[in-house]
Design a protein around this motif. Sequence first.
Motif, short mmCIF file in Angstrom:
data_model
loop_
_atom_site.label_atom_id
_atom_site.label_comp_id
_atom_site.label_asym_id
_atom_site.label_seq_id
_atom_site.Cartn_x
_atom_site.Cartn_y
_atom_site.Cartn_z
N ARG A 87 -5.55 -5.98 -1.29
CA ARG A 87 -6.33 -6.89 -2.13
C ARG A 87 -7.84 -6.70 -2.01
O ARG A 87 -8.59 -7.42 -2.66
CB ARG A 87 -5.97 -8.34 -1.79
N LYS A 88 -8.29 -5.77 -1.14
CA LYS A 88 -9.75 -5.67 -0.89
C LYS A 88 -10.50 -5.08 -2.10
O LYS A 88 -9.95 -4.36 -2.90
CB LYS A 88 -10.01 -4.82 0.34
N ARG B 139 -10.41 -7.44 9.86
CA ARG B 139 -10.98 -8.56 10.62
C ARG B 139 -10.49 -9.88 10.06
O ARG B 139 -10.09 -10.78 10.80
CB ARG B 139 -12.50 -8.51 10.57
N SER B 140 -10.51 -10.01 8.74
CA SER B 140 -10.08 -11.25 8.10
C SER B 140 -8.60 -11.51 8.35
O SER B 140 -8.18 -12.64 8.65
CB SER B 140 -10.37 -11.17 6.60
N PRO C 46 -15.24 -1.41 4.18
CA PRO C 46 -14.41 -2.45 3.56
C PRO C 46 -13.07 -2.66 4.27
O PRO C 46 -12.61 -3.79 4.41
CB PRO C 46 -14.22 -1.94 2.13
N PHE C 47 -12.44 -1.56 4.71
CA PHE C 47 -11.15 -1.73 5.37
C PHE C 47 -11.29 -2.43 6.71
O PHE C 47 -10.38 -3.13 7.17
CB PHE C 47 -10.41 -0.39 5.52
N ALA D 263 -13.54 -4.85 7.32
CA ALA D 263 -13.69 -6.27 6.97
C ALA D 263 -12.34 -6.88 6.63
O ALA D 263 -12.05 -8.03 7.01
CB ALA D 263 -14.66 -6.41 5.81
N ALA D 264 -11.50 -6.15 5.90
CA ALA D 264 -10.18 -6.66 5.54
C ALA D 264 -9.33 -6.89 6.78
O ALA D 264 -8.64 -7.91 6.90
CB ALA D 264 -9.49 -5.67 4.59
N ALA E 273 -4.06 -7.59 3.13
CA ALA E 273 -5.52 -7.65 2.95
C ALA E 273 -6.07 -6.33 2.42
O ALA E 273 -6.97 -6.34 1.56
CB ALA E 273 -6.20 -8.02 4.28
N LEU E 274 -5.55 -5.20 2.90
CA LEU E 274 -6.02 -3.91 2.41
C LEU E 274 -5.68 -3.74 0.93
O LEU E 274 -6.47 -3.17 0.16
CB LEU E 274 -5.38 -2.78 3.23
N CYS F 180 0.85 -1.19 0.00
CA CYS F 180 0.00 0.00 0.00
C CYS F 180 0.89 1.24 0.00
O CYS F 180 2.06 1.18 0.38
CB CYS F 180 -0.89 0.05 1.24
#
Length: 462
Positions: A461-462, A387-388, A381-382, A384-385, A458-459, A150
């Motif tokens: 690829r979200k 959390r995953s 969305p960020f 959720a990313a 994850a961020l 990022c």
Amino acid sequence: MTALPSVLDHIDTECDAAISRLFGLLRIKSISTDPAYKADCREAAEWLVNDLNSIGFKASIRDTKGHPMVVAHHDGPAEAPHVLFYGHYDVQPVDPLELWTHDPFDPAVRESEDGHQIITGRGASDDKGQLMTFVEACRAYKAVDGTLPCKVTIFFEGEEESGSPSMQAFLEANAEELRADFALVCDTSQRDATTPAICVAMRGLVEEEVTIHAANRDLHSGIYGGAAANPIRVLAKILADMHDEDGRVTVPAFYDGVEETPSQILHSWEVLGETAESFLGPIGLSVPSGEKNRSILELVWARPTAEFNGFSGGYTGKGFKTVIPAQAFARVSFRLVHKQDPAKIRAAFRKFVEERLPEDCRVEFEQYDGSPAVQLPYDAPFLAAARSALADEWAKAPIMRAVGGSIPVVGDFKTHLGMDSLLVGFALSDDRIHSPNEKYNVASFHKGQRSWARILDALARK
């Protein structure tokens, strides 16, 4: 193909080296509240600038009227988000020094009483160890992949422990440079040693002092009792009227902007097993006093409050004095949630008091702090990313928690930069921050690095 597996392997391999680097920062006595340590605070800022430049950031010291800020930038893929990472390099004073079992600025890895490996020293948890978890994640990406997933701006403050007096002016002057898609803040804690947490909300605050005036002097209760207005009685009744029998605040429009917590979030709190007995028992209480039919965690994390923090009037010395006082005062604070407006709450409270004032009395108000609540969108969305990513690292879903207090910089980012903040921290409740013998678990430091590496991946690829 993602570089994440190799990055995680690199973090594991470099764990001892990362601790050694952290020791270099912990040895610097960056106590922001004491002018005697001004040069030390600058030394800590310089240390961070040099370290960030060594891994490819463009970092520099930014002077303020107080201690300097550190700002650093690193490019990332055009399609990836731009994140601003915040931490603070200043630390609390070490007094009382005699209660430390070791030199607070001579860090070491020691074994705790329960057998865990811990990093000891002032700032180990708050916040040098925490901020270095992110720096080390970036270092690993650079070593493995030559770049970051990022675009990253890093912003380190040197006055957090002394009230951030330079923060607002700095943000206003540098808003365009610092603005990103969202902020990452690592100055919070895990649920426990094996359970990660994301802070999704912080309650806001309104503070008021109210003074009721009646007669022009204190009066003898035998002569004037039953005829003269008693400001203690007037104020006590007004305060008593502020809650109904179900614990709800009765100030008109108080609940404007208050939303119900999503059911799935409430369920995630319920499974934590916190009860009124477990929460209140250690302080000698057992029955919640807030809104009825709400769980203990919902009351302290997600509901607004009106509390009385001080009350005085008349004679308060030893013995007895039969006096009707000329005035009585109280300090009242409101903890706010969601979209409650501090200015409207303050105005509604004052109107509530004025409407209940007898003709012979007058009221004065003194205004103290006021700040809005911070609430992340649960469907961001960020979020959720993150959390995953944390679930992958810790093999369990993170707790989506709130805090009853506040982290002022998060509100400042929202106000001055228009940014939400993702708060993920790896401190533990027994880290003794602000106290003698501060520590940071080696496992927290290590898995914090791995967690940030996963979150950045994850961020991207979200």
